[in-house]
Design an enzyme around this catalytic site. Structure first.
Site, short mmCIF file in Angstrom:
data_model
loop_
_atom_site.label_atom_id
_atom_site.label_comp_id
_atom_site.label_asym_id
_atom_site.label_seq_id
_atom_site.Cartn_x
_atom_site.Cartn_y
_atom_site.Cartn_z
N ASP A 96 -7.15 4.95 5.53
CA ASP A 96 -7.40 5.83 6.68
C ASP A 96 -8.26 6.99 6.17
OD1 ASP A 96 -5.60 4.59 8.77
OD2 ASP A 96 -4.22 4.84 7.11
N GLN A 139 -8.71 10.06 8.37
CA GLN A 139 -7.44 10.80 8.41
C GLN A 139 -7.27 11.66 7.17
OE1 GLN A 139 -3.45 9.20 9.68
NE2 GLN A 139 -3.17 8.89 7.48
N GLY A 160 -3.08 7.25 1.86
CA GLY A 160 -3.95 6.13 1.51
C GLY A 160 -5.39 6.39 1.95
N GLY A 193 0.84 -1.21 0.00
CA GLY A 193 0.00 0.00 0.00
C GLY A 193 0.87 1.26 0.00
N HIS A 194 1.90 1.27 0.86
CA HIS A 194 2.80 2.43 0.91
C HIS A 194 3.55 2.57 -0.43
CE1 HIS A 194 2.81 1.35 5.35
NE2 HIS A 194 2.45 2.62 5.38
N SER A 199 0.05 -1.98 8.45
CA SER A 199 1.23 -2.34 9.25
C SER A 199 0.81 -3.13 10.48
CB SER A 199 1.97 -1.08 9.68
OG SER A 199 2.34 -0.35 8.54
N GLN A 229 0.37 10.79 18.21
CA GLN A 229 -0.92 10.27 17.74
C GLN A 229 -1.30 8.94 18.40
OE1 GLN A 229 0.65 10.05 13.55
NE2 GLN A 229 -0.66 8.26 13.41
O1 PAF Z 1 -1.07 7.14 8.14
C1 PAF Z 1 0.00 7.19 8.78
O2 PAF Z 1 0.89 6.34 8.64
C2 PAF Z 1 0.21 8.31 9.79
O3 PAF Z 1 -0.96 8.61 10.46
C3 PAF Z 1 0.84 9.57 9.18
C4 PAF Z 1 -0.08 10.22 8.15
C5 PAF Z 1 2.16 9.21 8.54
C6 PAF Z 1 1.10 10.61 10.28
O4 PAF Z 1 1.94 10.11 11.26
#
Ligand code: PAF
Length: 283
Positions: free
Chosen positions: A152, A155, A149, A36-37, A188, A61
């Site tokens: 999330d 987010q 992505g 995904g990344h 992850s 976070q």
């Molecule tokens: O989605 C993530 O991996 C994290 O929430 C991010 C956007 C890198 C912020 O730490």
């Protein structure tokens, strides 16, 4: 690929690219990279001349009882994967580099409303942590474009709202969730699943697709559909957190005039908190 650990070194490289008139993309991550990344990086490659990936497990976070300490870290593997997708620069700052002052005194960025729902309701302070670190990373790297992505989904909306409210001159791109062959969203945190839990995990996506099917057949009793989905997930062995059919644009309750929807789900399976979502259009 070059790796830098300080904001000064990052800025030095970025300044040279800027002077050369190059367009810069940033892909913020917390590492332990999966397909995904890598998809986000490939997308970023197509959007800019230079691609920066950041790997930073952001303590701000994570709640006090969450998995910050246990969060999987795999820098050597991650570097190799990033070289494989032609990343130009890996930014891997320490916690002290990002938060030089005590965390309790750190200036924070809050996107109220959106941040208080769903994942924000169950993980107090989570989206303040996300918005703050993304804001800092944007100021450090000053990209033209950033890629996230859609797994999330909440987010992504929080970040888009922050960018709009704080007038960041940065284009935000969201990319569809990458799934395993059985439908489980790549994450992850999937590594926390035991073999047995791993075989149960795709039930979340199956449930999301089943709800889409019912809505497409004409069902509009969303509250009942949500209730049924929660009880199905429970009987499959999950401890559901939420399951909600919402307006895609702002996660508000959909009215009869809303045709662009998202179904969001979060549920615990053993130690893992899994989230997933699916978009649907009623047109
Ligand atoms: O989605 C993530 O991996 C994290 O929430 C991010 C956007 C890198 C912020 O730490």
């Amino acid at each position: 690929m070059r790796t830098v650990e300080t904001v000064a070194d990052l800025r030095y490289v970025v300044a040279k690219w800027r002077t050369a008139g190059e367009r810069i993309a940033l892909v913020p991550t917390m590492g332990n990279l999966h397909e995904g990344h890598l998809d986000l990086v490939r997308k970023a490659r197509g959007l800019a001349d230079r691609v920066i990936v950041s790997i930073f497990v952001n303590p701000l976070q994570f709640g006090e009882n969450e998995d910050f300490a246990a969060y999987p870290r795999s820098e050597v593997d991650d570097s190799e994967k990033l070289i494989g997708v032609s990343t130009d620069l890996l930014f891997m700052p320490s916690v002290a580099e990002v938060y030089p002052r005590p965390q309790a005194e750190q200036t924070r960025v809050e996107v109220p409303g959106l941040s208080d729902l769903f994942c924000g309701a169950s993980r107090a302070g989570h989206f303040v942590g996300v918005a703050t670190v993304v804001c800092k990373l944007f100021n450090m790297a000053q990209p033209d474009v950033a890629v996230f992505g859609e797994k999330d989904y909440q987010q992504l909306l929080v970040i888009r709202q922050m960018v709009q409210d704080l007038c960041f001159p940065i284009e935000i791109h969201g990319l569809p969730t990458v799934r395993e062959v059985d439908g489980l969203a790549r994450s992850s945190r999937n590594g926390y699943l035991t073999d047995e839990e791993r075989s149960l995990a795709p039930a979340i996506y199956r449930q999301l697709k089943a709800t889409v099917g019912r809505i497409q057949q004409g069902r509009r009793d969303f509250a009942l559909l949500e209730e049924q989905a929660l009880s199905n997930l429970e009987s499959e062995g999950f401890l559901p957190d939420y399951y909600a059919i919402r307006r895609a644009r702002d996660l508000g309750e959909p009215g009869p005039e809303d045709s662009d929807l998202v179904i969001l789900a979060a549920a615990y399976l053993g130690k893992a908190r899994l989230i997933d979502n699916i978009r649907l259009s009623l047109d």
